[in-house]
Write an enzyme that holds these catalytic residues in place. Structure first.
Site, short mmCIF file in Angstrom:
data_model
loop_
_atom_site.label_atom_id
_atom_site.label_comp_id
_atom_site.label_asym_id
_atom_site.label_seq_id
_atom_site.Cartn_x
_atom_site.Cartn_y
_atom_site.Cartn_z
N LYS A 214 -4.01 85.92 -50.02
CA LYS A 214 -3.70 87.23 -49.81
C LYS A 214 -2.31 87.50 -50.13
O LYS A 214 -1.90 88.68 -50.75
CB LYS A 214 -4.01 87.46 -48.19
CG LYS A 214 -3.68 89.15 -47.84
CD LYS A 214 -4.28 89.32 -46.66
CE LYS A 214 -3.70 90.47 -45.96
NZ LYS A 214 -4.42 90.70 -44.33
N GLU A 220 1.01 75.97 -49.90
CA GLU A 220 -0.16 74.85 -50.27
C GLU A 220 -0.86 75.39 -51.44
O GLU A 220 -0.98 74.88 -52.29
CB GLU A 220 -1.06 74.85 -49.05
CG GLU A 220 -0.67 74.23 -47.55
CD GLU A 220 0.08 75.06 -46.79
OE1 GLU A 220 0.37 76.23 -47.29
OE2 GLU A 220 0.24 74.71 -45.62
N GLY A 274 -7.24 87.51 -43.27
CA GLY A 274 -7.51 86.19 -44.10
C GLY A 274 -9.05 85.77 -43.70
O GLY A 274 -9.69 85.58 -44.63
N ARG A 275 -9.29 85.61 -42.21
CA ARG A 275 -10.31 84.83 -41.84
C ARG A 275 -11.42 85.99 -41.87
O ARG A 275 -12.65 85.42 -41.63
CB ARG A 275 -9.97 84.39 -40.57
CG ARG A 275 -9.47 85.52 -39.60
CD ARG A 275 -8.70 84.77 -38.23
NE ARG A 275 -8.09 85.73 -37.57
CZ ARG A 275 -6.84 86.11 -37.51
NH1 ARG A 275 -6.12 85.49 -38.51
NH2 ARG A 275 -6.24 86.75 -36.67
N GLU A 360 -7.86 81.45 -34.51
CA GLU A 360 -6.81 82.23 -35.14
C GLU A 360 -6.92 83.71 -34.49
O GLU A 360 -5.85 84.41 -34.55
CB GLU A 360 -6.62 82.23 -36.69
CG GLU A 360 -5.31 82.46 -37.10
CD GLU A 360 -5.22 82.30 -38.85
OE1 GLU A 360 -4.71 80.94 -39.04
OE2 GLU A 360 -5.60 82.89 -39.50
N HIS A 391 -25.15 61.02 -32.26
CA HIS A 391 -24.91 59.65 -32.32
C HIS A 391 -23.42 59.39 -32.30
O HIS A 391 -22.93 58.24 -32.75
CB HIS A 391 -25.52 59.02 -33.61
CG HIS A 391 -27.14 59.10 -33.27
ND1 HIS A 391 -27.79 58.35 -32.62
CD2 HIS A 391 -27.83 59.96 -33.82
CE1 HIS A 391 -29.15 58.79 -32.96
NE2 HIS A 391 -29.23 59.67 -33.25
N LYS A 519 5.49 76.86 -40.32
CA LYS A 519 5.77 77.28 -41.73
C LYS A 519 7.26 77.15 -42.22
O LYS A 519 7.54 76.65 -43.16
CB LYS A 519 5.08 78.49 -42.13
CG LYS A 519 3.73 78.58 -42.23
CD LYS A 519 3.21 79.91 -43.13
CE LYS A 519 1.71 80.15 -42.88
NZ LYS A 519 1.47 81.79 -43.28
O1 F6P Z 1 -1.40 80.21 -41.99
C1 F6P Z 1 -2.34 81.12 -41.54
C2 F6P Z 1 -2.76 82.08 -42.86
O2 F6P Z 1 -1.97 83.12 -42.98
C3 F6P Z 1 -4.31 82.49 -42.46
O3 F6P Z 1 -4.23 83.60 -41.44
C4 F6P Z 1 -4.80 82.80 -43.99
O4 F6P Z 1 -6.13 82.90 -44.07
C5 F6P Z 1 -3.93 81.60 -44.95
O5 F6P Z 1 -2.67 81.24 -44.07
C6 F6P Z 1 -3.87 81.81 -46.26
O6 F6P Z 1 -3.10 82.70 -46.36
P1 F6P Z 1 -3.16 83.58 -47.95
O7 F6P Z 1 -4.44 83.90 -48.28
O8 F6P Z 1 -2.02 84.41 -47.84
O9 F6P Z 1 -2.55 82.36 -48.92
#
Ligand code: F6P
Length: 554
Positions: A214, A220, A274-275, A360, A391, A519
């Site tokens: 987004k 990452e 995002g979620r 979240e 199990h 972060k």
């Molecule tokens: O670290 C949390 C977050 O902001 C989530 O809410 C989001 O889904 C994810 O990181 C990834 O964010 P982006 O889509 O901006 O890379």
């Protein structure tokens, strides 16, 4: 910070507290035995999903009081506010319009939906059309890689959190509906292991990467994206990334800088969390995996649940009921965790998906007006496919000192065609729900053991270890089959459940400030880990660890 007692001081909240003390006096086994009509009263079906909540620790009075609480805090108005595009995300001054993303084309009732005074639907439908054309063009080979003799046969989604978990979970869940000519991989972890594994088996000429972010700034994702681009350049030359990378983001400038052209880029909007974004172009990898028709069915299932959520009266409203039962378990019965146990291997990532959606969203301790809550909010959500979990950790769930609330999920038709095997999974699911509920009293065990020839002393001693206390609440979500439509409904059900709970707890479920500090610190510590000797002098808190990094890196 001042504590907020505006919820707990409500007379209805206090009535629930008193009522809870009464409910705690009785064992579920006895409550159920006394009520042969319990299933008729405590089950509800909507959008092809049956909720059996006979094994929740509730009476008719509990449900009635919970719905009174919902009315007292204006839940119907709050649902209308969400669905109508009001600013429900008050810390970021945004609406949360994920429901717009699944409105059908040509629905006159759904043609208008304003966010900040502008109708979002034309842009939503235009974007969906672009996604569908793209998917069809990839499948037909019209869009293909550099100099490729064959169409793309491998999609690698690079994203994390909501830009990973939704499409990943859904494409696993819908394995039976996947196209045989398209492999889909998901890369999220910054450590590079997933990327290495994927690149080791991918043919660069037929591999399409989708960068989902987004913000297009997530460390990452951008780290993995840059590494993937370097791999494509090494394998296919410096002009190749333009044809091998698509992207989904709100950040068009960053997509420009990465070299994503117009045809390969997709957009989303700040009013999609995002979620909550699997319904947007963030679902591109899913759409490529299952095809346009199944992706449409997935959206249609969610829309059906949205309509139910908007229209059904509170007492017949599945997300409302599920939300209120969760509030009851967490804030009144003091159950700290929710175990999500699918009896279908294809749902193996569903608990992970729900962890982000629920924790979240409702993992907050400050009310909308900025005061500390004086009640428990969102539970810890965890889980595994039930068959395997039986199990490993079910021992604790039956006899341990921590008592999780439980959501069982199961289709009637197995997802893999081995119905006789799936029937055994279903039998196990029902058996576990019964066992959590009824338990096994020590007295009964003692008798049985003595009957089998044990001395009274030995029987009494062993019975203590073997006894199951029971009285552990659970609910079952049963559906005919895990098809795209049902999966859409199921996810929307949980989304709305989370919203209902946020209203009761008076928290904003659409922000996530709690992930920012870590972060920021990671950004500060990255140079220290790269140069641990120098870093140790600067970062006292982790100096010992950095010295070990330096020593063991050599
Ligand atoms: O670290 C949390 C977050 O902001 C989530 O809410 C989001 O889904 C994810 O990181 C990834 O964010 P982006 O889509 O901006 O890379």
């Amino acid at each position: 910070m001042q504590a907020d007692s505006s919820r707990t001081a409500l007379p209805i909240w206090q009535s629930l507290v008193r009522h809870c003390a009464e409910v705690r006096q009785s064992h579920l086994r006895d409550v159920i035995a006394r009520d042969p009509k319990r299933f008729e009263t405590f089950s509800l079906e909507a959008s092809g999903i049956l909720l059996d909540y006979t094994r929740q620790r509730v009476t008719r009075e509990t449900v009635s009081l919970l719905l009174d609480l919902a009315r007292t805090v204006d839940l119907p108005e709050k649902i209308a506010a969400l669905l109508g595009g009001n600013i429900v995300n008050n810390t970021e001054h945004r609406p949360a319009l994920h429901t717009a993303l699944r409105r059908p084309v040509g629905d006159p009732a759904g043609a208008n939906l304003n966010a900040n005074g502008r109708n979002v639907m034309p842009a939503v439908l235009e974007e969906r059309e672009k996604l569908e054309h793209f998917v069809q063009a990839v499948h037909s080979g019209k869009i293909a890689g550099t100099g490729a003799q064959a169409p793309f046969d491998t999609v690698v989604n690079i994203g994390i959190g909501g830009s990973d978990l939704g499409p990943l979970m859904a494409s696993e869940a819908l394995t039976a509906y996947r196209r045989p000519d398209m492999r889909v991989h998901f890369v999220s972890n910054i450590d590079g292991c997933q990327l290495s594994d994927v690149l080791a088996q991918a043919n660069p000429a037929t591999t399409l990467f989708i960068i989902c972010s987004k913000t297009f700034t997530t460390l990452e994702t951008m780290t993995n994206a840059r590494a993937a681009r370097q791999w494509i350049v090494e394998k296919l030359g410096s002009a190749a990334p333009g044809r091998h990378f698509a992207a989904v983001s709100t950040n068009h400038k960053a997509m420009d800088e990465f070299g994503i052209g117009e045809r390969m880029r997709f957009t989303m909007w700040d009013w999609v969390g995002g979620r909550y974004s699997v319904w947007s172009s963030i679902g591109l990898a899913l759409a490529l995996a299952v095809g346009v028709e199944h992706f449409r069915a997935f959206l249609a299932g969610a829309h059906e649940m949205d309509t139910h959520f908007a229209e059904a009266p509170l007492e017949e409203n599945l997300p409302v009921l599920m939300g209120m039962l969760g509030v009851w378990n967490r804030s009144f019965l003091d159950m700290h965790t929710l175990a999500v146990l699918p009896y279908d291997q294809r749902l193996h990532r569903f608990p992970a998906y729900l962890q982000q959606l629920e924790m979240e969203s409702n993992g907050k301790r400050v009310t909308r007006s900025g005061r500390l809550v004086d009640y428990a909010t969102g539970p810890i959500v965890w889980g595994e496919p039930g068959s395997n979990a039986q199990h490993s950790f079910f021992q604790m769930m039956h006899q341990g000192t921590v008592r999780p609330a439980v959501d069982f999920l199961a289709p009637v038709h197995g997802s893999c065609g081995r119905q006789a095997q799936h029937d055994l999974a279903l039998a196990n699911c029902f058996a576990q729900a019964e066992a959590f509920m009824a338990g096994m009293p020590a007295a009964q065990l003692r008798e049985e053991l003595q009957g089998a020839g044990m001395t009274p002393e030995d029987a009494a001693a062993l019975a203590l270890h073997r006894a199951h206390p029971g009285n552990r609440p659970s609910q079952i979500l049963l559906f005919a089959r895990l098809d795209p439509r049902t999966l859409g409904s199921l996810i929307a059900l949980y989304e709305h459940k989370v919203y209902v709970q946020s209203v009761i707890w008076d928290i904003n479920p659409f922000d996530q400030w709690g992930v920012e500090l870590g972060k920021k610190l990671a950004g500060q510590l990255a140079p220290a880990v790269a140069d641990p000797e120098a870093g140790a002098a600067k970062h006292k808190g982790v100096a010992g660890l950095l010295r070990y990094v330096a020593r063991w890196r050599d």
